[in-house]
Design a protein around this motif. Structure first.
Motif, PDB file in Angstrom:
ATOM      1  N   VAL A  45    -101.509  41.034 -14.251  1.00 49.84           N
ATOM      2  CA  VAL A  45    -100.753  40.407 -15.413  1.00 49.84           C
ATOM      3  C   VAL A  45     -99.384  40.852 -15.619  1.00 49.84           C
ATOM      4  N   VAL A  46     -98.278  40.100 -15.242  1.00 47.44           N
ATOM      5  CA  VAL A  46     -97.171  40.453 -15.446  1.00 47.44           C
ATOM      6  C   VAL A  46     -95.814  40.042 -16.293  1.00 47.44           C
ATOM      7  N   THR A  47     -96.537  39.088 -17.239  1.00 51.98           N
ATOM      8  CA  THR A  47     -95.673  38.356 -18.069  1.00 51.98           C
ATOM      9  C   THR A  47     -96.195  38.555 -19.486  1.00 51.98           C
ATOM     10  N   ALA A  48     -95.450  38.728 -20.474  1.00 47.30           N
ATOM     11  CA  ALA A  48     -96.069  38.870 -21.747  1.00 47.30           C
ATOM     12  C   ALA A  48     -96.876  37.827 -22.205  1.00 47.30           C
ATOM     13  N   ASP A  49     -96.658  36.432 -21.727  1.00 46.40           N
ATOM     14  CA  ASP A  49     -97.154  35.307 -22.086  1.00 46.40           C
ATOM     15  C   ASP A  49     -98.738  35.232 -21.731  1.00 46.40           C
ATOM     16  N   ALA A  50     -98.950  35.881 -20.618  1.00 45.75           N
ATOM     17  CA  ALA A  50    -100.311  36.006 -19.930  1.00 45.75           C
ATOM     18  C   ALA A  50    -100.935  36.981 -20.497  1.00 45.75           C
ATOM     19  N   ALA A  51    -100.222  38.273 -21.057  1.00 48.58           N
ATOM     20  CA  ALA A  51    -101.162  39.255 -21.569  1.00 48.58           C
ATOM     21  C   ALA A  51    -101.429  38.770 -23.041  1.00 48.58           C
ATOM     22  N   ASP A  64    -102.366  36.530  -7.575  1.00 46.57           N
ATOM     23  CA  ASP A  64    -101.136  36.584  -8.441  1.00 46.57           C
ATOM     24  C   ASP A  64    -101.603  35.805  -9.876  1.00 46.57           C
ATOM     25  N   GLU A  65    -100.718  36.137 -10.902  1.00 49.49           N
ATOM     26  CA  GLU A  65    -100.884  35.711 -12.180  1.00 49.49           C
ATOM     27  C   GLU A  65    -100.989  34.305 -12.077  1.00 49.49           C
ATOM     28  N   PHE A  66    -100.144  33.761 -11.343  1.00 43.72           N
ATOM     29  CA  PHE A  66    -100.023  32.240 -11.557  1.00 43.72           C
ATOM     30  C   PHE A  66    -101.510  31.540 -11.097  1.00 43.72           C
ATOM     31  N   SER A  67    -101.956  31.957  -9.961  1.00 43.48           N
ATOM     32  CA  SER A  67    -103.481  31.292  -9.542  1.00 43.48           C
ATOM     33  C   SER A  67    -104.315  31.930 -10.656  1.00 43.48           C
ATOM     34  N   LEU A  68    -104.347  33.103 -11.193  1.00 46.40           N
ATOM     35  CA  LEU A  68    -105.200  33.358 -12.096  1.00 46.40           C
ATOM     36  C   LEU A  68    -105.360  32.441 -13.411  1.00 46.40           C
ATOM     37  N   ASN A 121    -104.474  27.149 -23.661  1.00 45.87           N
ATOM     38  CA  ASN A 121    -103.617  28.306 -23.822  1.00 45.87           C
ATOM     39  C   ASN A 121    -103.183  28.787 -22.325  1.00 45.87           C
ATOM     40  N   ALA A 122    -103.960  28.631 -21.301  1.00 50.54           N
ATOM     41  CA  ALA A 122    -103.783  29.206 -20.115  1.00 50.54           C
ATOM     42  C   ALA A 122    -102.634  28.137 -19.553  1.00 50.54           C
ATOM     43  N   VAL A 123    -102.962  26.889 -19.592  1.00 49.41           N
ATOM     44  CA  VAL A 123    -102.012  25.808 -19.234  1.00 49.41           C
ATOM     45  C   VAL A 123    -100.691  26.086 -19.979  1.00 49.41           C
ATOM     46  N   ASN A 124    -100.435  26.244 -21.304  1.00 46.32           N
ATOM     47  CA  ASN A 124     -99.146  26.741 -21.606  1.00 46.32           C
ATOM     48  C   ASN A 124     -98.595  27.959 -21.071  1.00 46.32           C
ATOM     49  N   VAL A 125     -99.106  28.868 -20.548  1.00 49.49           N
ATOM     50  CA  VAL A 125     -98.734  29.979 -19.752  1.00 49.49           C
ATOM     51  C   VAL A 125     -97.925  29.505 -18.475  1.00 49.49           C
ATOM     52  N   ILE A 126     -98.687  28.633 -17.917  1.00 43.75           N
ATOM     53  CA  ILE A 126     -98.462  27.884 -16.576  1.00 43.75           C
ATOM     54  C   ILE A 126     -97.090  27.175 -16.576  1.00 43.75           C
ATOM     55  N   ARG A 127     -97.044  26.300 -17.887  1.00 41.49           N
ATOM     56  CA  ARG A 127     -95.984  25.368 -18.205  1.00 41.49           C
ATOM     57  C   ARG A 127     -94.873  26.202 -18.431  1.00 41.49           C
ATOM     58  N   ALA A 128     -94.888  27.092 -19.195  1.00 41.18           N
ATOM     59  CA  ALA A 128     -94.049  28.033 -19.554  1.00 41.18           C
ATOM     60  C   ALA A 128     -93.319  29.010 -18.698  1.00 41.18           C
ATOM     61  N   ASN A 153    -105.328  38.728 -24.258  1.00 38.29           N
ATOM     62  CA  ASN A 153    -105.835  39.654 -25.074  1.00 38.29           C
ATOM     63  C   ASN A 153    -106.490  38.518 -26.164  1.00 38.29           C
ATOM     64  N   ALA A 154    -106.006  37.399 -26.630  1.00 40.66           N
ATOM     65  CA  ALA A 154    -106.787  36.753 -27.489  1.00 40.66           C
ATOM     66  C   ALA A 154    -107.890  36.121 -26.858  1.00 40.66           C
ATOM     67  N   TRP A 155    -107.926  35.605 -25.834  1.00 38.80           N
ATOM     68  CA  TRP A 155    -109.130  35.147 -25.006  1.00 38.80           C
ATOM     69  C   TRP A 155    -110.151  36.242 -24.880  1.00 38.80           C
ATOM     70  N   ALA A 156    -110.114  37.514 -24.617  1.00 42.35           N
ATOM     71  CA  ALA A 156    -111.119  38.560 -24.861  1.00 42.35           C
ATOM     72  C   ALA A 156    -111.701  38.714 -25.899  1.00 42.35           C
ATOM     73  N   ILE A 157    -110.865  38.927 -27.008  1.00 42.75           N
ATOM     74  CA  ILE A 157    -111.530  38.733 -28.325  1.00 42.75           C
ATOM     75  C   ILE A 157    -112.429  37.473 -28.551  1.00 42.75           C
ATOM     76  N   ASP A 158    -112.028  36.398 -28.148  1.00 40.76           N
ATOM     77  CA  ASP A 158    -113.037  35.241 -28.357  1.00 40.76           C
ATOM     78  C   ASP A 158    -114.393  35.161 -27.536  1.00 40.76           C
ATOM     79  N   GLU A 159    -114.184  35.709 -26.489  1.00 41.30           N
ATOM     80  CA  GLU A 159    -115.257  35.976 -25.512  1.00 41.30           C
ATOM     81  C   GLU A 159    -116.267  37.024 -26.119  1.00 41.30           C
ATOM     82  N   GLU A 160    -115.716  38.009 -26.827  1.00 40.26           N
ATOM     83  CA  GLU A 160    -116.638  38.965 -27.336  1.00 40.26           C
ATOM     84  C   GLU A 160    -117.422  38.201 -28.485  1.00 40.26           C
ATOM     85  N   ARG A 161    -116.459  37.481 -29.302  1.00 43.78           N
ATOM     86  CA  ARG A 161    -116.992  36.901 -30.156  1.00 43.78           C
ATOM     87  C   ARG A 161    -118.428  35.631 -29.760  1.00 43.78           C
TER      88      ARG A 161
END
Length: 236
Positions: free
Chosen positions: A60-66, A118-122, A169-176, A70-78
């Motif tokens: 993970v190299v961009t602030a957007d992906a990070a 890499d982050e993009f393929s992820l 949200n992942a799509v938005n990281v890709i587009r940004a 972080n938000a995704w991991a919290i939801d998965e715990e939920r």
């Protein structure tokens, strides 16, 4: 930075009025419930291991992906907490025993390393994976309706909405961050779908396409939806 969309709801509050005594059944029915819910629980739980693997590999190299992860991991715990409570309610298990079983499971990222380049393929993989899960959960509505309480239908609706938000949200990281690489998305998705035919799930969260609900049609439709979303213009 792209701020991930977040949803605010609580499984604990949702299931607060239910007790196991409300869902007693014959042993065969209880076993069938367990067999259906256990894989859903452990695949959601495995999100923590994917996040650890990404950190180990410095993927993970961009602030957007990070921010997204972080938000995704919290939801998965939920989701994990919610599935544990459902199994407590309808399949005669305790949270303590379930968490011990979860912790004892092995995890092997070796079979999917080629998809963690890499982050993009992820981000492409997660956008697709969450779209698949969204559609798979939607197909399971009859099971949850069969449990006999509308609260389970409300649970399913919340989880489906979360998965759809994760994909976008992942799509938005890709587009940004990766507009210049959007032409690579189709081949990456095709490779993931081909790989899923032969992969055995090893506790990686992604590529958990086992069970009859993950049909070739579902994967193809999820690919199409992911491609369509990525092609849309980004609005901030």
């Amino acid at each position: 930075m792209i701020t991930p969309v977040r949803r605010n709801w609580s499984p604990k509050e949702l299931f607060n009025g239910l007790t196991p005594a409300m869902f007693t059944a014959e042993p065969s029915a209880v076993r069938a419930r367990w067999d259906k819910l256990w894989p859903d629980l452990y695949t959601e739980y495995d999100a923590r291991y994917l996040k650890q693997e990404l950190a180990t590999r410095n993927l993970v190299v961009t602030a957007d992906a990070a921010a997204f992860l972080n938000a995704w991991a919290i939801d998965e715990e939920r989701h994990t907490d919610g599935f544990i409570r459902i199994i407590e309610l309808v399949a005669n298990e305790s949270e303590k025993d379930l968490r011990e079983r979860l912790d004892a499971r092995p995890h092997d990222f070796g079979p999917i390393i080629e998809h963690l380049k890499d982050e993009f393929s992820l981000m492409v993989m997660i956008a697709f994976d969450e779209m698949c899960t969204c559609r798979a959960y939607a197909a399971e509505k009859p099971f949850y309706d069969g449990l006999g309480n509308k609260t389970f239908h409300l649970w399913l609706r919340e989880v489906i909405a979360d998965e759809a938000v994760h994909s976008m949200n992942a799509v938005n990281v890709i587009r940004a961050c990766y507009r210049d690489r959007i032409g690579q998305v189709g081949p990456i998705l095709d490779n993931l779908i081909r790989a899923s035919d032969n992969l055995r799930y090893c506790g990686t969260f992604v590529l958990d396409y086992f069970g009859t609900v993950y049909s070739k049609e579902l994967l193809a439709n999820s690919r199409l939806a992911t491609m369509r979303n990525i092609a849309k213009p980004l609005t901030v």
